[in-house]
Design a protein around this motif. Structure first.
Motif, PDB file in Angstrom:
ATOM      1  N   TYR A 298      42.211   1.184  81.448  1.00  0.00           N
ATOM      2  CA  TYR A 298      41.748   2.539  81.720  1.00  0.00           C
ATOM      3  C   TYR A 298      40.245   2.622  81.969  1.00  0.00           C
ATOM      4  CZ  TYR A 298      46.371   3.761  80.029  1.00  0.00           C
ATOM      5  OH  TYR A 298      47.733   3.850  79.871  1.00  0.00           O
ATOM      6  N   GLN A 299      39.505   1.611  81.572  1.00  0.00           N
ATOM      7  CA  GLN A 299      38.059   1.647  81.745  1.00  0.00           C
ATOM      8  C   GLN A 299      37.565   0.679  82.812  1.00  0.00           C
ATOM      9  OE1 GLN A 299      37.352   0.786  77.566  1.00  0.00           O
ATOM     10  NE2 GLN A 299      36.602   2.867  77.193  1.00  0.00           N
ATOM     11  N   ALA A 300      38.499  -0.004  83.471  1.00  0.00           N
ATOM     12  CA  ALA A 300      38.127  -1.103  84.366  1.00  0.00           C
ATOM     13  C   ALA A 300      37.344  -0.653  85.597  1.00  0.00           C
ATOM     14  CB  ALA A 300      39.375  -1.870  84.795  1.00  0.00           C
ATOM     15  N   LEU A 301      37.547   0.578  86.046  1.00  0.00           N
ATOM     16  CA  LEU A 301      36.901   1.038  87.274  1.00  0.00           C
ATOM     17  C   LEU A 301      35.836   2.094  87.024  1.00  0.00           C
ATOM     18  CD1 LEU A 301      40.035   1.213  89.611  1.00  0.00           C
ATOM     19  CD2 LEU A 301      38.211  -0.501  89.638  1.00  0.00           C
ATOM     20  N   GLU A 302      35.469   2.290  85.764  1.00  0.00           N
ATOM     21  CA  GLU A 302      34.479   3.326  85.455  1.00  0.00           C
ATOM     22  C   GLU A 302      33.133   3.020  86.090  1.00  0.00           C
ATOM     23  OE1 GLU A 302      36.293   4.967  81.196  1.00  0.00           O
ATOM     24  OE2 GLU A 302      34.447   3.769  81.207  1.00  0.00           O
ATOM     25  N   GLU A 303      32.649   1.812  85.930  1.00  0.00           N
ATOM     26  CA  GLU A 303      31.337   1.483  86.467  1.00  0.00           C
ATOM     27  C   GLU A 303      31.400   1.028  87.922  1.00  0.00           C
ATOM     28  OE1 GLU A 303      28.617   2.335  84.881  1.00  0.00           O
ATOM     29  OE2 GLU A 303      30.011   3.094  83.376  1.00  0.00           O
ATOM     30  N   ARG A 304      32.501   0.356  88.304  1.00  0.00           N
ATOM     31  CA  ARG A 304      32.601  -0.148  89.672  1.00  0.00           C
ATOM     32  C   ARG A 304      32.764   0.974  90.685  1.00  0.00           C
ATOM     33  NH1 ARG A 304      37.538  -3.989  91.280  1.00  0.00           N
ATOM     34  NH2 ARG A 304      37.214  -4.593  89.090  1.00  0.00           N
ATOM     35  N   ASP A 412      44.230  -7.810  86.487  1.00  0.00           N
ATOM     36  CA  ASP A 412      43.425  -7.797  87.710  1.00  0.00           C
ATOM     37  C   ASP A 412      44.204  -7.219  88.891  1.00  0.00           C
ATOM     38  OD1 ASP A 412      41.315  -8.919  86.322  1.00  0.00           O
ATOM     39  OD2 ASP A 412      41.819 -10.974  86.899  1.00  0.00           O
ATOM     40  N   HIS A 413      45.480  -7.565  88.977  1.00  0.00           N
ATOM     41  CA  HIS A 413      46.297  -7.057  90.082  1.00  0.00           C
ATOM     42  C   HIS A 413      46.439  -5.541  90.000  1.00  0.00           C
ATOM     43  CE1 HIS A 413      49.496  -6.829  93.069  1.00  0.00           C
ATOM     44  NE2 HIS A 413      50.229  -6.149  92.200  1.00  0.00           N
ATOM     45  N   MET A 414      46.708  -5.012  88.799  1.00  0.00           N
ATOM     46  CA  MET A 414      46.898  -3.578  88.648  1.00  0.00           C
ATOM     47  C   MET A 414      45.595  -2.810  88.903  1.00  0.00           C
ATOM     48  SD  MET A 414      50.007  -2.847  88.221  1.00  0.00           S
ATOM     49  CE  MET A 414      51.595  -3.471  87.669  1.00  0.00           C
ATOM     50  N   VAL A 415      44.488  -3.339  88.425  1.00  0.00           N
ATOM     51  CA  VAL A 415      43.197  -2.693  88.690  1.00  0.00           C
ATOM     52  C   VAL A 415      42.925  -2.697  90.189  1.00  0.00           C
ATOM     53  CG1 VAL A 415      40.702  -2.905  88.354  1.00  0.00           C
ATOM     54  CG2 VAL A 415      42.245  -3.208  86.412  1.00  0.00           C
ATOM     55  N   GLY A 416      43.259  -3.805  90.851  1.00  0.00           N
ATOM     56  CA  GLY A 416      43.082  -3.871  92.302  1.00  0.00           C
ATOM     57  C   GLY A 416      43.949  -2.870  93.045  1.00  0.00           C
ATOM     58  N   VAL A 418      44.896   0.052  91.981  1.00  0.00           N
ATOM     59  CA  VAL A 418      44.291   1.371  91.811  1.00  0.00           C
ATOM     60  C   VAL A 418      43.064   1.505  92.699  1.00  0.00           C
ATOM     61  CG1 VAL A 418      43.230   2.959  90.169  1.00  0.00           C
ATOM     62  CG2 VAL A 418      45.170   1.553  89.459  1.00  0.00           C
ATOM     63  N   ALA A 419      42.230   0.476  92.745  1.00  0.00           N
ATOM     64  CA  ALA A 419      41.026   0.527  93.578  1.00  0.00           C
ATOM     65  C   ALA A 419      41.391   0.699  95.051  1.00  0.00           C
ATOM     66  CB  ALA A 419      40.200  -0.739  93.367  1.00  0.00           C
ATOM     67  N   ASP A 420      42.386  -0.057  95.517  1.00  0.00           N
ATOM     68  CA  ASP A 420      42.813   0.059  96.921  1.00  0.00           C
ATOM     69  C   ASP A 420      43.356   1.456  97.207  1.00  0.00           C
ATOM     70  OD1 ASP A 420      42.080  -2.551  97.311  1.00  0.00           O
ATOM     71  OD2 ASP A 420      44.134  -3.358  97.174  1.00  0.00           O
ATOM     72  N   PHE A 421      44.134   1.999  96.277  1.00  0.00           N
ATOM     73  CA  PHE A 421      44.686   3.346  96.435  1.00  0.00           C
ATOM     74  C   PHE A 421      43.568   4.394  96.564  1.00  0.00           C
ATOM     75  CE2 PHE A 421      45.603   7.130  93.761  1.00  0.00           C
ATOM     76  CZ  PHE A 421      46.491   7.794  94.600  1.00  0.00           C
ATOM     77  N   LEU A 422      42.566   4.296  95.707  1.00  0.00           N
ATOM     78  CA  LEU A 422      41.476   5.265  95.744  1.00  0.00           C
ATOM     79  C   LEU A 422      40.681   5.163  97.041  1.00  0.00           C
ATOM     80  CD1 LEU A 422      40.220   4.995  92.040  1.00  0.00           C
ATOM     81  CD2 LEU A 422      41.695   6.750  93.039  1.00  0.00           C
ATOM     82  N   ARG A 423      40.500   3.943  97.534  1.00  0.00           N
ATOM     83  CA  ARG A 423      39.796   3.773  98.820  1.00  0.00           C
ATOM     84  C   ARG A 423      40.645   4.300  99.975  1.00  0.00           C
ATOM     85  NH1 ARG A 423      38.738  -1.536  96.439  1.00  0.00           N
ATOM     86  NH2 ARG A 423      36.600  -1.593  95.643  1.00  0.00           N
ATOM     87  N   GLU A 424      41.931   4.015  99.919  1.00  0.00           N
ATOM     88  CA  GLU A 424      42.839   4.486 100.979  1.00  0.00           C
ATOM     89  C   GLU A 424      42.851   6.005 101.075  1.00  0.00           C
ATOM     90  OE1 GLU A 424      47.651   4.807 101.579  1.00  0.00           O
ATOM     91  OE2 GLU A 424      46.870   3.050 100.519  1.00  0.00           O
ATOM     92  N   LYS A 425      42.754   6.678  99.937  1.00  0.00           N
ATOM     93  CA  LYS A 425      42.772   8.137  99.914  1.00  0.00           C
ATOM     94  C   LYS A 425      41.393   8.745 100.152  1.00  0.00           C
ATOM     95  CE  LYS A 425      47.144   8.305  99.112  1.00  0.00           C
ATOM     96  NZ  LYS A 425      48.082   8.774 100.189  1.00  0.00           N
ATOM     97  N   GLY A 426      40.396   7.890 100.418  1.00  0.00           N
ATOM     98  CA  GLY A 426      39.069   8.395 100.701  1.00  0.00           C
ATOM     99  C   GLY A 426      38.310   8.896  99.499  1.00  0.00           C
ATOM    100  N   LEU A 427      38.739   8.473  98.301  1.00  0.00           N
ATOM    101  CA  LEU A 427      38.083   8.916  97.077  1.00  0.00           C
ATOM    102  C   LEU A 427      37.006   7.946  96.614  1.00  0.00           C
ATOM    103  CD1 LEU A 427      41.258  10.142  95.161  1.00  0.00           C
ATOM    104  CD2 LEU A 427      39.489  11.558  96.215  1.00  0.00           C
ATOM    105  N   ALA A 428      37.065   6.702  97.083  1.00  0.00           N
ATOM    106  CA  ALA A 428      36.087   5.689  96.674  1.00  0.00           C
ATOM    107  C   ALA A 428      35.483   5.008  97.888  1.00  0.00           C
ATOM    108  CB  ALA A 428      36.769   4.648  95.797  1.00  0.00           C
TER     109      ALA A 428
END
Length: 428
Positions: A298-304, A412-416, A418-428
């Protein structure tokens, strides 16, 4: 998928360490009372009347907490293999059966606390088909009894139940369903009085209910503050233990005081402008039970990415489902709290309407939904809730994973994902 060891969560609140330390002391005290001194105790589901046991000073272990604890100790894979070795299907509901698996393993050298001693009784509501099988066979394995509580159909569909549940609980939760559970609770009390030297006093229940109202009020104030604060002062990785550990001891002096400490520390962080992330950009909602084997997820993408998990069901549930205007009828008020606890968390239309409303209240940008593949009850309402959120314009990512079984989870796979999803949706 190869399994990576779960990551620990970061602790920023003083009260988080205090809650974990208290629960550790509780475990040691329970072992002393039950194993060394021979006191009674019970194993119960989360949606059962814990208050009866608290009034009678009978310690309890909550099955869901025990499963989460075993999972956090990275033991779930071993115990699920024990279930398979005993001939149970591999697609058994993991959350409810992990404690049973630990008992079947019968290995005090590796089990948390050396395993659980024999309880006076096991108690569960029959909310899905597997409950009676799991608890009945668990009771047989431990040489004790299973006391089932009915979970009758709820004909009144009030999607806005959370707006008037504190005072109008008779109407919201159905008088007949409340009356049935009151009768069953009195039967449970008779069983406990017959098998122990403890006596139930309704006046003590009334006092306990009022203390619980105070505790839940503090938690609800914290939930409201977290939902409106920018940045979010504390992520769900710390909301969960500061909510649920006091809930297992609800109404006790410690639990009430801790809920107040948590609320005050949240407010202090808001006043100081402190956030879970140093640069919050994305506010996330988590739907489902916690991933207990990997709290650091739950905290893996807070700073990234500045992505903060602001919301899970545990903390905001304190307000609508726990607070009760007792109205001089503590048993009825307690029954109204218990008789639909599982339903409003996991079934439509109650679940999806509440969570959609909460997403709006907290300014959520995207939702992540846990879909445990072998938990049918958890899947049905959760999928409909995902559709309700999508209909409101919310991006939603579903994760096929289990809250206590890490077999198909890789940090690492699950965090990735989530990161890809957020980028795909234009949120990151």
């Amino acid at each position: 998928m190869s399994t990576a060891t779960g990551q620990r969560s970061r602790k920023t609140l003083t009260c988080t360490a205090e809650a974990n330390a208290y629960q550790k002391r509780f475990g040691a005290d329970l072992r002393r009372r039950v194993v060394e001194e021979g006191e009674p105790f019970a194993i119960v589901q989360a949606d059962t009347p814990h208050e009866i046991f608290h009034v009678m000073d009978i310690p309890i272990i909550t099955n869901q907490w025990w499963s989460a604890y075993i999972s956090a100790k990275q033991l779930s894979g071993r115990y699920f293999q024990v279930l398979a070795d005993h001939g149970y299907p591999e697609n058994s509901c993991k959350y409810c059966s992990l404690g049973f698996a630990c008992t079947l393993a019968n290995d005090p050298a590796t089990a948390p606390w050396g395993g659980l001693p024999t309880p006076t009784v096991l108690v569960a509501r029959l909310t899905c088909d597997c409950i009676q099988h799991v608890f009945g066979q668990w009771a047989d394995a431990m040489g004790t009894d299973f006391f089932p509580l009915e979970a009758p159909a709820w004909p009144k569909k009030d999607p806005l139940w959370f707006k008037h549940s504190n005072r109008q609980w008779r109407d919201v939760y159905d008088p007949d369903r409340i009356a049935l559970l009151v009768r069953e609770m009195r039967d449970l009390i008779a069983l406990l009085e017959n098998r122990t030297d403890r006596r139930f006093e309704e006046e003590k229940l009334h006092h306990l209910m009022e203390r619980i109202n105070e505790q839940e009020g503090y938690l609800w104030e914290a939930a409201q503050a977290i939902g409106t604060a920018r940045p979010c002062p504390v992520s769900i990785a710390e909301q969960m233990p500061n909510t649920m550990i006091p809930q297992w001891h609800r109404g006790s002096d410690w639990a009430v005081a801790h809920a107040k400490r948590f609320r005050d520390e949240v407010r202090e962080r808001i006043d100081q402008g402190l956030g879970a992330a140093t640069n919050e950009k994305i506010r996330l909602m988590w739907i489902g039970a916690g991933v207990w084997h990997d709290p650091g997820f739950y905290q893996a993408l807070e700073e990234r990415l500045g992505a903060v998990f602001v919301w899970s069901m545990y903390l905001p549930f304190a307000g609508p489902q726990y607070i009760r205007d007792v109205q001089g009828r503590p048993m009825d008020a307690l029954a109204s709290r218990i008789c639909s606890m599982n339903e409003v968390l996991h079934l439509p239309p109650w679940m999806n309407e509440w969570m959609t409303s909460e997403a709006e209240r907290c300014g959520i940008d995207a939702a992540l939904v846990l879909l445990p593949p072998d938990n049918r009850l958890s899947q049905s309402g959760t999928k409909i809730t995902a559709e309700s959120l999508k209909a409101s314009g919310m991006p939603v990512l579903s994760l096929d994973a289990d809250m206590v079984d890490a077999k198909n989870w890789n940090h690492d796979h699950m965090v990735g994902l989530v990161a890809d999803f957020l980028r795909e949706k234009g949120l990151a």
